[in-house]
Design a protein around this motif. Structure first.
Motif, PDB file in Angstrom:
ATOM      1  N   VAL A  75      16.618   2.224   3.025  1.00 35.48           N
ATOM      2  CA  VAL A  75      17.528   0.838   3.201  1.00 35.48           C
ATOM      3  C   VAL A  75      18.372   0.261   2.256  1.00 35.48           C
ATOM      4  CG1 VAL A  75      17.450  -1.410   2.409  1.00 35.48           C
ATOM      5  CG2 VAL A  75      15.295  -0.774   3.243  1.00 35.48           C
ATOM      6  N   THR A  76      18.496   1.723   1.959  1.00 37.82           N
ATOM      7  CA  THR A  76      19.907   2.131   0.918  1.00 37.82           C
ATOM      8  C   THR A  76      21.606   2.916   2.148  1.00 37.82           C
ATOM      9  OG1 THR A  76      19.384   4.158  -0.224  1.00 37.82           O
ATOM     10  CG2 THR A  76      19.370   1.359  -0.981  1.00 37.82           C
ATOM     11  N   ALA A  77      20.684   3.659   3.179  1.00 34.32           N
ATOM     12  CA  ALA A  77      21.854   4.254   3.659  1.00 34.32           C
ATOM     13  C   ALA A  77      22.651   3.636   4.942  1.00 34.32           C
ATOM     14  CB  ALA A  77      20.746   5.395   4.332  1.00 34.32           C
ATOM     15  N   SER A  78      22.746   2.172   5.273  1.00 33.54           N
ATOM     16  CA  SER A  78      23.355   1.693   5.965  1.00 33.54           C
ATOM     17  C   SER A  78      23.167   0.103   5.503  1.00 33.54           C
ATOM     18  CB  SER A  78      23.532   1.432   7.183  1.00 33.54           C
ATOM     19  OG  SER A  78      22.353   1.179   7.979  1.00 33.54           O
ATOM     20  N   ARG A  82       0.272  -1.120   0.347  1.00 28.45           N
ATOM     21  CA  ARG A  82       0.436  -0.234  -0.289  1.00 28.45           C
ATOM     22  C   ARG A  82       0.920   1.138   0.063  1.00 28.45           C
ATOM     23  NH1 ARG A  82      -4.740  -0.141   4.890  1.00 28.45           N
ATOM     24  NH2 ARG A  82      -3.012  -1.078   5.971  1.00 28.45           N
ATOM     25  N   LEU A  83       2.160   2.099   0.044  1.00 34.12           N
ATOM     26  CA  LEU A  83       2.915   2.208  -0.890  1.00 34.12           C
ATOM     27  C   LEU A  83       2.573   3.116  -1.772  1.00 34.12           C
ATOM     28  CD1 LEU A  83       6.530   1.072   0.670  1.00 34.12           C
ATOM     29  CD2 LEU A  83       4.628   2.571   2.308  1.00 34.12           C
ATOM     30  N   SER A  84       2.527   4.636  -1.923  1.00 35.44           N
ATOM     31  CA  SER A  84       3.018   5.289  -2.515  1.00 35.44           C
ATOM     32  C   SER A  84       4.629   5.466  -3.156  1.00 35.44           C
ATOM     33  CB  SER A  84       2.398   6.677  -2.239  1.00 35.44           C
ATOM     34  OG  SER A  84       3.487   7.280  -1.301  1.00 35.44           O
ATOM     35  N   PRO A  85       4.220   5.923  -4.479  1.00 38.07           N
ATOM     36  CA  PRO A  85       5.591   6.352  -4.959  1.00 38.07           C
ATOM     37  C   PRO A  85       7.058   6.753  -4.075  1.00 38.07           C
ATOM     38  CG  PRO A  85       3.957   5.887  -7.079  1.00 38.07           C
ATOM     39  CD  PRO A  85       3.576   6.278  -5.133  1.00 38.07           C
ATOM     40  N   GLU A  86       5.729   8.082  -3.559  1.00 40.19           N
ATOM     41  CA  GLU A  86       7.137   8.554  -2.467  1.00 40.19           C
ATOM     42  C   GLU A  86       7.417   8.062  -1.160  1.00 40.19           C
ATOM     43  OE1 GLU A  86       4.047  10.387  -3.424  1.00 40.19           O
ATOM     44  OE2 GLU A  86       4.293  10.996  -5.706  1.00 40.19           O
ATOM     45  N   GLU A  87       6.621   7.332  -0.700  1.00 39.46           N
ATOM     46  CA  GLU A  87       6.651   6.814   0.420  1.00 39.46           C
ATOM     47  C   GLU A  87       7.407   5.725  -0.078  1.00 39.46           C
ATOM     48  OE1 GLU A  87       2.720   7.122   3.361  1.00 39.46           O
ATOM     49  OE2 GLU A  87       2.927   5.502   1.363  1.00 39.46           O
ATOM     50  N   HIS A  88       7.678   4.585  -0.955  1.00 42.71           N
ATOM     51  CA  HIS A  88       8.693   3.351  -1.739  1.00 42.71           C
ATOM     52  C   HIS A  88       9.806   4.266  -1.567  1.00 42.71           C
ATOM     53  CE1 HIS A  88       9.973  -0.096  -3.466  1.00 42.71           C
ATOM     54  NE2 HIS A  88       9.037  -0.584  -2.811  1.00 42.71           N
ATOM     55  N   GLY A  89      10.203   5.192  -2.192  1.00 38.28           N
ATOM     56  CA  GLY A  89      11.062   5.719  -2.595  1.00 38.28           C
ATOM     57  C   GLY A  89      12.149   6.697  -0.763  1.00 38.28           C
ATOM     58  N   GLU A  90      11.278   6.653  -0.423  1.00 39.46           N
ATOM     59  CA  GLU A  90      11.412   6.943   1.118  1.00 39.46           C
ATOM     60  C   GLU A  90      12.292   6.030   1.825  1.00 39.46           C
ATOM     61  OE1 GLU A  90       9.949   8.626   5.681  1.00 39.46           O
ATOM     62  OE2 GLU A  90       8.785   9.072   3.314  1.00 39.46           O
ATOM     63  N   LEU A  91      11.259   4.187   1.533  1.00 36.02           N
ATOM     64  CA  LEU A  91      11.638   3.373   2.344  1.00 36.02           C
ATOM     65  C   LEU A  91      13.254   2.914   1.471  1.00 36.02           C
ATOM     66  CD1 LEU A  91      11.574   1.412   4.323  1.00 36.02           C
ATOM     67  CD2 LEU A  91       9.943   0.326   2.215  1.00 36.02           C
TER      68      LEU A  91
END
Length: 142
Positions: free
Chosen positions: A43-46, A30-39
Motif C-alpha cells: 500500500v505504501t509503495a505508491s 485473518r492476516l498474520s502479522p507478516e502478511e499484514h506487513g506485506e500488505l
C-alpha cells in the motif's frame, strides 16, 4: 525477448493474486502479522496502490456489492446462465453409418465361410478319384 515478457507477465499475475489474497484476508480480519506487513508495504509503495486499496476496502462500496449480491436470487442467476448457454443434441448418424460396420463384418464372415467350404470340397476324397463328381458312378458292367 518474448520469454522475458512472458516471465514478467507471470510474475505480475502472481503478484496480483498475492495482493488480492492479502486484501481478502484484511477484509476478513485473518492476516498474520507478516502478511499484514506485506500488505502495508504494498500500500505504501505508491499512491496508485493506496488509492486502489482504499477503493477496494471502502465500506460503502462493500455494502453496495453485498446488497446487490443478496438481492439477486440463485434461481434467477441459474436461469440467466442457462438461457445464455446453447445446448443442442448432437445429430444422430444416419442408419447406414450406424450399421455399415456390422454389414461389413457379416460379408467378411460369409466370404470366409464360402472360401472354407470350397477348400473342403476340393480336398474331399470323392473329388480326388479321377476328377469325377460324387454323383457319378463308374460302370464296369458291359
Amino acid at each position: 525477448m518474448k520469454k522475458e515478457t512472458s516471465l514478467s507477465s507471470d510474475n505480475a499475475d502472481q503478484q496480483a493474486y498475492r495482493i488480492a489474497f492479502l486484501i481478502s484476508g484484511f477484509l476478513q480480519d485473518r492476516l498474520s502479522p507478516e502478511e499484514h506487513g506485506e500488505l502495508d508495504d504494498w500500500v505504501t509503495a505508491s499512491m496508485e496502490n493506496q488509492r486502489l486499496f482504499e477503493e477496494l476496502t471502502d465500506p460503502a462500496i462493500l455494502e453496495a456489492g453485498k446488497a446487490e449480491f443478496q438481492k439477486s436470487r440463485p434461481d434467477e442467476l441459474l436461469q440467466h446462465v442457462k438461457s445464455s448457454l446453447q445446448f443442442t443434441e448432437p445429430p444422430r448418424p444416419s442408419l447406414f453409418r450406424r450399421i455399415w460396420p456390422y454389414v461389413a463384418a457379416a460379408c467378411l464372415l460369409i466370404g470366409v465361410l464360402i472360401l472354407w467350404v470350397n477348400m473342403q470340397n476340393k480336398n474331399s476324397p470323392s473329388n480326388k478319384a479321377g476328377g469325377r463328381m460324387g454323383g457319378e458312378r463308374s460302370s464296369t458292367r458291359k
